[in-house]
Scaffold this active site. Structure first.
Site, mmCIF file in Angstrom:
data_model
loop_
_atom_site.group_PDB
_atom_site.id
_atom_site.type_symbol
_atom_site.label_atom_id
_atom_site.label_comp_id
_atom_site.label_asym_id
_atom_site.label_seq_id
_atom_site.Cartn_x
_atom_site.Cartn_y
_atom_site.Cartn_z
ATOM 1 N N MET A 61 1.261 -0.588 -93.556
ATOM 2 C CA MET A 61 0.088 -0.505 -94.443
ATOM 3 C C MET A 61 0.454 0.209 -95.746
ATOM 4 O O MET A 61 1.546 0.743 -95.884
ATOM 5 C CB MET A 61 -1.036 0.256 -93.731
ATOM 6 C CG MET A 61 -1.540 -0.460 -92.502
ATOM 7 S SD MET A 61 -2.841 0.474 -91.666
ATOM 8 C CE MET A 61 -4.201 0.344 -92.822
ATOM 9 N N HIS A 62 -0.501 0.254 -96.661
ATOM 10 C CA HIS A 62 -0.485 1.112 -97.868
ATOM 11 C C HIS A 62 0.514 0.721 -98.966
ATOM 12 O O HIS A 62 0.488 1.297 -100.040
ATOM 13 C CB HIS A 62 -0.210 2.587 -97.528
ATOM 14 C CG HIS A 62 -1.032 3.148 -96.419
ATOM 15 N ND1 HIS A 62 -2.405 3.240 -96.483
ATOM 16 C CD2 HIS A 62 -0.683 3.649 -95.211
ATOM 17 C CE1 HIS A 62 -2.854 3.785 -95.367
ATOM 18 N NE2 HIS A 62 -1.838 4.037 -94.570
ATOM 19 N N ASP B 32 -0.798 -2.685 -89.340
ATOM 20 C CA ASP B 32 -0.074 -2.575 -88.065
ATOM 21 C C ASP B 32 -0.846 -1.784 -87.007
ATOM 22 O O ASP B 32 -0.793 -2.125 -85.816
ATOM 23 C CB ASP B 32 1.351 -2.039 -88.260
ATOM 24 C CG ASP B 32 1.412 -0.731 -89.037
ATOM 25 O OD1 ASP B 32 0.343 -0.169 -89.390
ATOM 26 O OD2 ASP B 32 2.536 -0.257 -89.297
#
Ligand code: ADP
Length: 515
Positions: free
Chosen positions: A81-82, A240
């Site tokens: 992520m991110h 995830d």
């Protein structure tokens, strides 16, 4: 029979897994890539490397199984992520992706907090501005690389760049979008307020979907490059953690997961948007439509044991080699010989600072209470116990928020150890179940593809039909009593040492120029 494909764009590599409709794994392939650290604290990857890894791993699976792309019913994407992926008007990558563990953005996070206000940001997005969130990275580019910022046409998350390469669509889904700090998590839509405050353009952001929805189909170019069939549906998928939770069946109230991977996560399903006022837990959209999740993160969970193995485990590694065993198994067997509480040796797992519950990048690891009686196996057990205490901190915040906890499912590499599972059950005071699903997020993403293509009526049904609980571990009464007392001391130690952590942090910065 048709098949489902899950593709997980991880940090160390891309894992692609092919499943039968009943959830059985047919084949999986991993293709690795590097992470670049051009300066201390920076972490970048090349989106082209992810795409190459997808082509490699999909190609290998199709070749190995002899299954044709046409037999694949649907594809689910998941991943780290991110991360920040920037594209120009031609769809070309503008700079290397700045990924989740990059630490360059502390100043931008503070700046956002000062300009917009922490409470306001929590009101808009359900989360405080942590340096690892995508929007904070975008502000770094705005300040430090204005020539790149000027040419931005699209902002994507890692797995959504793969979607673009496969289908030509600019789309994402709510669970991954929750980690951008640009999503109005309560309303599952982009936050107009955040877009305005940050001076970015709404049309840079991809179209939003629920995680099971079909976002597009593999186009001619995607098919040519991967061997997948043109027209194959690609569903939203998930970040995830959310996709991994689907793969573990964390889709009902009361079911909570504890993941001991390199980092540790406690993840709870939630019917409503529940926000911890202290910002100690993340509140994100779940990959289940109209539901949310709350999660706490231990930075160094399995990572603590890995560090210990790398520094002090040469002997175990040699013996393990001879016995054809995993050194972690030897560690675990030796630590099982030690009494609960490790005869007074307590470990604080803050080797990489800590997120939950302290949000303190200056926190440090500690072994406390060493005596001449302690052997290496005491240290190993203390590491496992310290990680369990840290996960219990997240669990206790869930309870403070009045989220029901009726069942705990444990997964990740650490859950392979029967001892670690027992310690978690004893420290949590809960039955702990392990689930037979080693493929983690890729499995969850494939299940979402099954839902989106009509194989299952809902995410809940997909989980019911495919996930089997493998083993149950009950807390032992006498251990619980011991751990209750040690856990209280564990919590006190951080409070007692907080200022000293800061002092040593500053000393290191002064002497080594870090941070
Ligand atoms: P990642 O989060 O990187 O995907 P994993 O879920 O594979 O990692 O977890 C890796 C961690 O699991 C290791 O760092 C180690 O601490 C732990 N681990 C792996 N196997 C065992 C084992 N047999 N016993 C105890 N711990 C283990």
């Amino acid at each position: 029979m048709s098949f489902l494909l899950g593709i997980d764009i991880g940090t160390s590599g891309t894992k692609t897994c092919l499943f039968r409709e009943d959830g059985t794994v047919i084949s999986s392939a991993l293709a690795e890539y590097p992470m670049y650290q051009p300066k201390p604290g920076w972490a970048e990857q090349h989106p082209e490397d992810w795409w190459q890894a997808v082509r490699d791993s999909v190609g290998r699976i199709l070749a190995e199984t002899g299954i044709s792309g046409k037999e694949i019913r649907g594809i689910g994407l998941t991943g780290q992520m991110h991360g920040l992926v920037l594209l120009d008007r031609e769809g070309k990558v503008l700079r290397p992706a700045i990924i989740w563990c990059d630490q360059r953005t502390e100043a931008q996070a503070k700046g956002m907090e000062e300009r917009i206000g922490r409470e306001r940001i929590i009101e808009y997005t359900a989360n405080p501005p942590l340096p690892n969130f995508t929007a904070v990275k975008l502000m770094w580019v705005k300040e430090r690389e204005p020539e790149v910022f000027e040419r931005i046409h699209r902002v994507l998350l890692p797995k959504d760049y793969i979607r673009y390469k496969l289908t030509g669509e600019f789309a994402t889904e709510v669970s991954d979008a929750s980690g951008t700090l640009l999503l109005d998590v309560a309303n599952r839509s982009w936050s107009g307020e955040m877009i305005r405050h940050l001076g970015i353009q709404r049309d840079w952001l991809p179209r939003l979907h629920e995680s099971h929805e079909v976002t597009g189909t593999v186009h001619a170019q995607g098919s040519k490059e991967t061997g997948l069939a043109a027209g194959t549906p690609v569903v939203g998928g998930g970040g995830d953690q959310a996709a991994g939770a689907v793969g573990n069946g964390i889709v009902r109230p009361g079911v909570v997961s504890a993941v001991i991977g390199t980092s540790g996560v406690v993840f709870a399903f939630s019917e409503q948007v529940k926000v911890d006022a202290g910002g100690r837990l993340h509140t994100f959209c779940h990959a289940v439509p109209g539901k949310w999740h709350v999660m706490g993160v231990t930075q160094a969970a399995g990572g603590s044991l890995q560090w210990f193995r790398n520094q002090f485990g040469d002997a175990e590694r040699n013996v393990a080699d001879l016995l054809n065993k995993d050194p972690y198994e030897l560690f675990s067997e030796q630590a099982a010989l030690v009494e609960p509480g490790s005869e007074g040796l307590i470990f604080l797992p803050y080797l990489m600072g800590e997120r939950t519950p302290h949000l303190d990048p200056a926190a440090k690891g500690v072994f406390f209470g060493i005596t001449s009686r302690h052997r290496k196996n005491h240290f190993v057990r203390a590491v496992m116990e310290g990680v369990a205490y840290s996960l219990a901190d997240s669990l206790s915040i869930l309870r403070e928020m009045e989220l029901k906890v009726s069942e705990v499912r444990v997964s990740g590499g650490g859950a392979r150890s029967p001892l670690w599972r027992q310690i978690i059950a004893d420290v949590f005071g809960h039955d702990v179940y392990s689930v037979r699903a080693n493929e983690g997020p890729a499995f969850g993403a494939a299940l979402l593809a099954g839902v989106g293509t009509g194989l299952f009526a809902s995410v809940e049904e997909a989980c019911e039909q495919t996930i089997r609980v493998a083993e149950k571990c009950r807390p032992l009464g006498e251990n619980r009593a011991v751990y209750d007392r040690y856990y209280r001391l564990y919590r006190k130690l951080y409070q007692d040492l907080k200022e000293d952590f800061r002092l040593v942090h500053r000393l290191v910065a002064d002497h080594h120029g870090a941070e």
